[in-house]
Design a protein around this motif. Sequence first.
Motif, PDB file in Angstrom:
ATOM      1  N   CYS A 275      37.659   0.380  35.877  1.00 35.79           N
ATOM      2  CA  CYS A 275      36.216   0.460  35.703  1.00 35.79           C
ATOM      3  C   CYS A 275      35.543  -0.858  36.068  1.00 35.79           C
ATOM      4  O   CYS A 275      36.115  -1.933  35.913  1.00 35.79           O
ATOM      5  N   TRP A 284      36.084   8.564  33.765  1.00 34.73           N
ATOM      6  CA  TRP A 284      36.889   7.496  33.165  1.00 34.73           C
ATOM      7  C   TRP A 284      36.164   6.813  32.012  1.00 34.73           C
ATOM      8  O   TRP A 284      36.819   6.257  31.127  1.00 34.73           O
ATOM      9  N   TYR A 287      37.128   9.030  29.310  1.00 34.70           N
ATOM     10  CA  TYR A 287      38.560   8.816  29.050  1.00 34.70           C
ATOM     11  C   TYR A 287      38.764   7.542  28.229  1.00 34.70           C
ATOM     12  O   TYR A 287      39.553   7.525  27.272  1.00 34.70           O
ATOM     13  N   THR A 335      43.830   8.084  40.442  1.00 39.32           N
ATOM     14  CA  THR A 335      42.426   8.354  40.765  1.00 39.32           C
ATOM     15  C   THR A 335      42.306   8.993  42.146  1.00 39.32           C
ATOM     16  O   THR A 335      41.457   9.867  42.354  1.00 39.32           O
TER      17      THR A 335
END
Length: 524
Positions: A275, A284, A287, A335
């Motif tokens: 991130c 995310w 998450y 990802t």
Amino acid sequence: MASATVDRGSWFPALALGVSLLKALFINAYHSTDFEVHRNWLAITHSLPVSRWYHENTSEWTLDYPPLFAWFEFGLSHVARHFDNEMLAVDNLNYASPATVLFQRLSVIFSDLLFIYAARECCRCVRNRRGARDIFNRPSFVLAVLLLWNFGLLIVDHIHFQYNGFLLGFLLLSVAKHLQSQHLQGALLFAILLNLKHIYLYVAPAYGIFLLRSYCFTEDDIGGSIKWRSFSPLRLLALGSIVVAVCALSFGPFIAMGQLPQVLSRLFPFKRGLCHAYWAPNVWALYNVLDKSMAILGVRLKLLNETTLPQASMTGGLVQEFQHSVLPSVTPSVTLVCTLLSILPALSSIWCRPRGPRGFLRCLLLCALASFAFGWHVHEKAILIAILPLSLLAVESREDAGIFLLLSTTGHYSLFPLLFTPAELPIKYALMLMFTIFSFDALGKLHSAQGSLLRPLEAVYLSGLVVVAVACELVFPLSPWQQKLPFLPLLATSVYASLGVSYSFVRLYITILRRGGGRKSKQL
């Protein structure tokens, strides 16, 4: 996509001039570290030989855009020296004289001329309603305002400081050329864009499949079933030649110097972490919060030992790698797989059931949103890659208009933490309020005969943004949590916005899988 001529009146030049004057008012506003990033790139490209551009590291803000953007900075630097030559010294870090600020602000405003031209071309691609006396009932006018006066571009480029308008101008102009069936021109513009900023790889799959299926292959509709008629190797060769030529022009000098690995290492710095410092509102973010919540709950229930858990650096607002506490840690390869899996249905749809330009544009949006939702180290500003092209669909389709209102309101609000100084607080709220009110009012009038654009729960969700704003801007600064949990407002904004962005992504996906690109009567 049917083509229509923009009104001969003066409203488009007036809109363009008005927004340009507004941008000029922000010259002395707050600017982020991106201002120093681009000043440093001006200095690198002007003062150093090409062989050192991607090796120079005096500043932490090293050159990490593709070579065509480096040449763009090189060209700007020759104008910059007439404003203040000191800004072009590589070791003159954090230099921001009044002349430097003026030049860099003006460079963004003037480079936006390409975006203005692209907006005009996009307006040529939508049908105006016959006999519409109210200007708000003209899709071309509404589209022009949604593009030229886009709230996100105003604050990200002209306050925060970047060149997104210039880059998005290439994207919109490329889309417009495809909608006008000028596919080679559209492919050329997109190839140039990729070599200006590689983030647009997000939407490259949509371009590749669309051009291969709809340009290189021709079809014959016999008895309601589509059959292959012919494949044109010459068309494929023409497309390939365009891409190769642009990439050779961009990367050729660095390949000749044996520096391609060095350039690529700058373009794809995977060690920056999952991130960005301020979490983009994507999967995310959810998450990360789920992982943190499970860790806290596990410690309180004495199911986990706090001393053995990884440090929660992900909530420190820093750009770095970190390990999740409970859930499996996410790697770049994960990802990538998630992103590819999420775009495959959209790509399959326009390959198996091509619906022309509208299907391509919808697939482009899904690729942009999928990459935003699942990508590695996604910047919050990347949401603009989806919001702006969605404007073209919003003025033609009621369902798309509803998705646009939800995505643009949520996505734009998620940009608020970029402007955190008190002086810009009223500016960002006023600008977003004006843009949002116009969007709801104008799109509502365009589709007034078809009922409400938002579903009840969607309206409730958007109302919740007001609660989040009050809590983050008014309540939190006065609370004792400000010192203990300084990252909390960013986390709350990102997580709440991620719900709206994710929902918009799913709703847009449903439309392409269920309707295959929308009603033909409304087709662009």
